[in-house]
Design a protein around this motif. Structure first.
Motif, mmCIF file in Angstrom:
data_model
loop_
_atom_site.group_PDB
_atom_site.id
_atom_site.type_symbol
_atom_site.label_atom_id
_atom_site.label_comp_id
_atom_site.label_asym_id
_atom_site.label_seq_id
_atom_site.Cartn_x
_atom_site.Cartn_y
_atom_site.Cartn_z
ATOM 1 N N GLY A 260 47.509 46.342 41.495
ATOM 2 C CA GLY A 260 48.194 47.451 42.137
ATOM 3 C C GLY A 260 47.683 47.680 43.539
ATOM 4 N N GLN B 49 45.442 47.067 51.136
ATOM 5 C CA GLN B 49 46.327 46.675 50.038
ATOM 6 C C GLN B 49 45.533 46.096 48.875
ATOM 7 O OE1 GLN B 49 49.560 44.168 51.325
ATOM 8 N NE2 GLN B 49 49.883 45.334 53.216
ATOM 9 N N GLY B 50 46.212 45.908 47.754
ATOM 10 C CA GLY B 50 45.589 45.261 46.615
ATOM 11 C C GLY B 50 45.607 43.748 46.770
ATOM 12 N N PRO B 51 44.789 43.045 46.009
ATOM 13 C CA PRO B 51 44.791 41.577 46.084
ATOM 14 C C PRO B 51 46.124 41.004 45.624
ATOM 15 C CG PRO B 51 42.843 42.401 44.929
ATOM 16 C CD PRO B 51 43.770 43.543 45.067
ATOM 17 N N TYR C 168 39.572 47.652 37.989
ATOM 18 C CA TYR C 168 38.523 47.061 38.801
ATOM 19 C C TYR C 168 38.103 48.055 39.879
ATOM 20 C CZ TYR C 168 39.422 42.389 36.894
ATOM 21 O OH TYR C 168 39.554 41.299 36.071
ATOM 22 N N GLY D 194 33.589 42.145 46.946
ATOM 23 C CA GLY D 194 34.515 41.668 45.938
ATOM 24 C C GLY D 194 34.754 42.725 44.872
ATOM 25 N N LEU E 182 39.876 36.123 48.491
ATOM 26 C CA LEU E 182 39.001 36.309 47.339
ATOM 27 C C LEU E 182 39.215 35.191 46.331
ATOM 28 C CD1 LEU E 182 39.727 40.100 46.841
ATOM 29 C CD2 LEU E 182 37.531 39.167 47.545
ATOM 30 N N PHE F 51 34.808 38.116 40.463
ATOM 31 C CA PHE F 51 35.164 37.869 41.847
ATOM 32 C C PHE F 51 33.961 37.470 42.682
ATOM 33 C CE2 PHE F 51 39.577 39.118 42.555
ATOM 34 C CZ PHE F 51 39.881 39.691 41.330
ATOM 35 N N GLY F 52 34.222 36.604 43.652
ATOM 36 C CA GLY F 52 33.250 36.313 44.683
ATOM 37 C C GLY F 52 33.290 37.380 45.759
ATOM 38 N N PRO F 53 32.417 37.277 46.751
ATOM 39 C CA PRO F 53 32.335 38.287 47.808
ATOM 40 C C PRO F 53 33.480 38.222 48.807
ATOM 41 C CG PRO F 53 30.800 36.522 48.255
ATOM 42 C CD PRO F 53 31.382 36.235 46.900
ATOM 43 N N GLN G 181 43.861 39.457 50.268
ATOM 44 C CA GLN G 181 43.854 40.911 50.315
ATOM 45 C C GLN G 181 43.919 41.370 51.768
ATOM 46 O OE1 GLN G 181 40.430 43.005 48.703
ATOM 47 N NE2 GLN G 181 41.675 44.799 48.236
ATOM 48 N N PHE H 193 41.398 49.639 41.417
ATOM 49 C CA PHE H 193 42.664 48.923 41.244
ATOM 50 C C PHE H 193 42.957 48.701 39.764
ATOM 51 C CE2 PHE H 193 43.443 47.674 45.605
ATOM 52 C CZ PHE H 193 42.185 47.659 46.168
ATOM 53 N N GLN I 211 38.124 38.877 35.021
ATOM 54 C CA GLN I 211 37.982 38.025 36.192
ATOM 55 C C GLN I 211 36.716 38.424 36.930
ATOM 56 O OE1 GLN I 211 41.601 37.366 38.578
ATOM 57 N NE2 GLN I 211 42.735 38.393 36.960
ATOM 58 N N SER J 221 53.435 30.589 42.847
ATOM 59 C CA SER J 221 54.715 31.096 43.316
ATOM 60 C C SER J 221 54.620 31.909 44.606
ATOM 61 C CB SER J 221 55.378 31.947 42.227
ATOM 62 O OG SER J 221 54.530 33.021 41.851
ATOM 63 N N TYR K 29 43.056 34.845 45.808
ATOM 64 C CA TYR K 29 43.823 36.027 46.181
ATOM 65 C C TYR K 29 43.734 36.241 47.691
ATOM 66 C CZ TYR K 29 43.825 37.585 41.257
ATOM 67 O OH TYR K 29 44.010 37.688 39.899
ATOM 68 N N ARG L 45 36.277 36.843 54.955
ATOM 69 C CA ARG L 45 37.096 37.654 55.866
ATOM 70 C C ARG L 45 37.554 36.781 57.009
ATOM 71 N NH1 ARG L 45 37.860 42.968 56.452
ATOM 72 N NH2 ARG L 45 36.154 43.422 55.011
#
Lengths: 109, 114
Positions: free
Chosen positions: A100, B41-43, A35, A42, B91, B105-107, B37, A88, B103, B58, B35, B110
């Motif tokens: 990641g 970092q990554g989501p 991605y 996004g 996200l 994703f939306g915007p 984020q 990512f 997948q 989880s 998600y 924040r």
């Protein structure tokens, strides 16, 4: 953690050059996706590669997957300033994906 | 085709306040993801719905976070009470089916917690 790790964390190249980023993971996967995320936006899906595939192409993108080494690479050829973004990998386990840490790519005009 | 919609785009709250985010997935998409984020970092997946059932929660801090997906379409994510470390982009994403799938994703929203 099962999370994939991208390498390098940051990459800066000149426009027209190729950019390569890598993703390593720890356990067997069903598939792997890449991605792109532009600043403040996004994520956008680039490409999906299944565990029984070794290479896929999409335009200027080439993705390879080596399940024996538990790694994947994303190659962007003839980069453009518009390719500046974070990239990512997302490793797929059943119905679950784990993202990641990302590679921040900067393409200088 | 309309994409994934999220609102609000930005939210600033004081710690210990509550906040709610809304997501409208792409029409017909069975799976919905939330998600978190954190900057740099990554989501991180918080919760995954398959229609209106939970597939994976989880990593959802259930003492303060809750989520629901009404009638298998729209979804809300709530934080109550918020902590400073909840500052992040939230996200929402959706995908068509159950298996390995793209997948969308939306915007994002924040959130800043002061």
């Amino acid at each position: 953690s099962q999370q994939g790790e991208e390498d390098p964390q940051a990459l800066s190249i000149q426009e027209g050059e190729n950019a390569t980023m890598n993703c390593s993971y720890k356990t067997s996967i069903n598939n792997l996706q890449w991605y792109r995320q532009n600043s403040g936006r996004g994520l956008v899906h680039l490409i999906l590669i299944r565990s029984n595939e070794r290479e896929k192409h999409s335009g200027r993108l080439r993705v390879t997957l080596d399940t024996s080494k538990k790694s994947s690479s994303l190659l962007i050829t003839a980069s453009r300033a518009a390719d500046t973004a974070s990239y990512f990998c997302a490793t797929g386990y059943g119905r679950k994906y784990i993202f990641g840490t990302g590679t921040r790519l900067k393409v200088l005009a | 085709e309309a994409g994934v919609a999220q609102s609000p785009r930005y939210k600033i709250i004081e710690k210990r306040q509550s906040v709610a985010f809304w997501c409208n997935p792409i029409s017909g998409h069975a799976t919905l993801y939330w998600y978190q984020q954190i900057l740099g970092q990554g989501p991180k997946l918080l919760i995954q719905f398959q229609n209106n059932g939970v597939v994976d929660d989880s990593q959802l801090p259930k003492d303060r976070f809750s989520a629901e997906r009404l009638k298998g379409v729209d979804s809300t994510l709530k934080i109550q009470p918020a902590k400073l470390e909840d500052s992040a982009v939230y996200l929402c994403a959706s995908s068509l089916g159950q298996g390995p799938d793209t997948q969308y994703f939306g915007p994002g929203t924040r959130l800043t917690v002061l």
